[in-house]
Design an enzyme around this catalytic site. Structure first.
Site, PDB file in Angstrom:
ATOM      1  N   GLY A 194      12.118 -36.086  20.595  1.00  0.00           N
ATOM      2  CA  GLY A 194      13.384 -36.111  19.602  1.00  0.00           C
ATOM      3  C   GLY A 194      12.732 -35.853  18.108  1.00  0.00           C
ATOM      4  O   GLY A 194      12.208 -36.628  17.433  1.00  0.00           O
ATOM      5  N   THR A 195      13.235 -34.526  17.903  1.00  0.00           N
ATOM      6  CA  THR A 195      12.611 -34.060  16.535  1.00  0.00           C
ATOM      7  C   THR A 195      13.048 -32.705  16.237  1.00  0.00           C
ATOM      8  O   THR A 195      13.905 -32.152  17.242  1.00  0.00           O
ATOM      9  CB  THR A 195      11.324 -34.096  16.613  1.00  0.00           C
ATOM     10  OG1 THR A 195      10.476 -33.585  15.232  1.00  0.00           O
ATOM     11  CG2 THR A 195      10.611 -32.756  17.811  1.00  0.00           C
ATOM     12  N   THR A 196      13.064 -31.940  15.342  1.00  0.00           N
ATOM     13  CA  THR A 196      13.332 -30.629  14.962  1.00  0.00           C
ATOM     14  C   THR A 196      12.070 -29.945  14.108  1.00  0.00           C
ATOM     15  O   THR A 196      11.804 -30.472  13.179  1.00  0.00           O
ATOM     16  CB  THR A 196      14.498 -30.527  14.083  1.00  0.00           C
ATOM     17  OG1 THR A 196      15.582 -31.287  14.588  1.00  0.00           O
ATOM     18  CG2 THR A 196      14.853 -28.997  14.229  1.00  0.00           C
TER      19      THR A 196
END
EC number: 3.4.25.1
Lengths: 272, 204
Positions: free
Chosen positions: A57-59
């Site tokens: 869960g990240t960018t």
């Protein structure tokens, strides 16, 4: 008439689950593994990997352009639906001219990047010259390949500047290693790619490129629930990396899309 | 992710001095992807009765439509508005009718009863009523909301102070939840007027 099934028989002896066949020691043509005794083997394997593996869960994103490599990331850490932190450093400084990005398990990424930093320094001391980005990413990919299937969760990009110019590699926990010009990793990557791909030109100045990177991270944090916090942007040039900005995306939203003051629709007028 | 966390939501209601406030977030998502930032979770039943529904968005809309229908029938028969306590019992009965195939939402009901005494209650998805004297919460951010409300709530607040308190509690709680937020919607209701405000929140 009985069918002739001799063609179905193989000369290779069948290895039973969990058994250790003395016959094959030293002659093993088929690798044997100790297998767990369950009724649902595939389901058990899937569950044990899922248990250790946190979702990415990240960018994070990185791209090569005329002036070097631009690297950007958000700063949110989430555990399922709960936000555990809004201020995680996802861009890891391996050495003064190489950066790594973090996606997946935080502990995994931090440990292996530090380990890579150690190996790069040892290489410098042994060979009296800096390691190339290609070499560093290969070291990391090989390390991760040897732990394949054990539930490590690492989706990283190695960005740096070496004698051949700017370099960018994507390395993941499956042991995959890809060379490229533009990458985005994480649950917010589809949204970041949308903005990044449509705005990308090779001949951008550093300001234009950093604005593109910041905008891409901002749009990903808006649409993706697991990305947010602060959009950090780094630039890797011939002299090494510099941090260009770290903007809170909550404020960036109102900077890009200011709230128009509501106009009064019904104005009370004095009776004539 | 579980079905209650599919769309993401946060609803809170608080009691003040002869007034109440009800607030919700504005995000509609499909798991981690945000689809809309202007989703209506709180609806007016009549001037002194509001219901906020958290949980699966389709059930939120359907249940609201059924409740409005029942209230209109009641108004035609009784020629008056429903009292909040009566409405809560109605919602509870409608939810229990579907005991073995429930509506996947958790309502928060807030209203002004006889003598303008504020009334709030919440329910689980099969109609178990929980009456409270101070505040009620529901949604994916409910644990954070409990903490924030417990810390910030004071009894007998006036409308202005109540608005500030409920807004701060909502915004700080949804900032710890990936699935809710993207703005806030607050209604503060006194015997004379309804004030509706949109909150500027973090859009990440």
């Amino acid at each position: 008439m009985k069918l002739d099934t001799s063609g179905f028989e193989t000369s290779m002896p069948v290895i039973g689950f969990g058994s250790n066949s003395e016959m094959l020691d030293g002659v093993s043509s088929v690798p044997s593994f100790d297998l767990p005794r369950t009724t649902d083997f595939d389901g058990f394997q899937k569950k044990s990997v899922e248990m250790v593996k946190p979702a990415k869960g990240t960018t994070t994103l990185a791209f090569i352009f005329k002036e070097g490599v631009m690297v950007a990331a958000d700063s949110r850490a989430s555990m399922g639906g709960y936000i555990s932190s809004q201020s995680v450093k996802k861009i890891i400084e391996i050495n003064p001219y190489m950066l790594g990005t973090m996606a997946g398990g935080a502990a995994d990424c931090q440990f292996w990047h530090r380990n890579l930093g150690i190996k790069c320094r040892l290489h410098e001391l042994a060979n009296k010259r800096r390691i190339s980005v290609s070499g560093a990413s290969k070291l990391l990919a090989n390390m991760l390949y040897s732990y394949r299937g054990m539930g490590l969760s690492v989706g990283t990009m190695i960005a740096g500047w070496d004698e051949t110019g700017p370099g960018l590699y994507y390395v993941d926990n499956e042991g995959g290693r890809l060379k490229g010009d533009r990458f985005s990793v994480g649950s917010g990557s589809p949204y970041a790619y949308g903005v990044l791909d449509s705005g990308y030109k090779f001949d951008m100045s550093i300001e234009e490129a950093s604005e593109l990177a910041r905008r891409s991270i901002y749009h990903a944090t808006f649409r993706d629930g697991a990305s947010g916090g602060v959009a950090s942007v780094y630039h890797v040039g011939p002299q090494g990396w510099t941090k260009l900005s770290g903007d809170d995306v909550g404020e960036l939203h109102y900077h890009y899309y200011p709230v128009a003051p509501a106009t009064a629709e019904h104005v009370m007028e004095e009776a004539a | 992710m579980q079905i209650f966390e599919y769309n993401g939501s946060a609803v809170v209601a608080m009691v003040g001095k002869n007034c109440f406030a009800i607030a919700s977030d504005r995000r509609l998502g499909v798991q981690l992807q945000t689809i809309a930032t202007d989703f209506q979770r709180i609806s007016k039943i009549h001037d002194h009765l509001f219901i906020g529904l958290s949980g699966l968005a389709t059930d939120v809309q359907t249940l609201y439509q059924r409740l409005v229908f029942r209230h209109k029938l009641y108004q035609l028969r009784e020629e008056r508005d429903m009292k909040p306590e009566t409405f809560a019992s109605l919602v509870s009965a409608i939810l229990y009718e579907k005991r073995f195939g429930p509506y996947l939402c958790q309502p928060v009901i807030a209203g002004l009863g006889d003598d303008n005494k504020p009334f709030i209650c919440t329910m689980d998805s099969i109609g178990a009523k929980e009456l409270a004297k101070d505040f009620v919460v529901s949604g994916t951010a409910s644990e954070s909301l409990y903490g924030a409300c417990e810390a910030m709530f004071k009894p007998d607040m006036e409308a202005e102070e109540l608005f500030e308190t409920i807004s701060q509690a909502l915004l700080s709680s949804v900032d710890r939840d990936c699935l809710s937020g993207w703005g806030g919607h607050v209604y503060v209701v006194t015997p004379d007027e309804i004030k509706e405000k949109i909150l500027k929140g973090r859009m990440d």
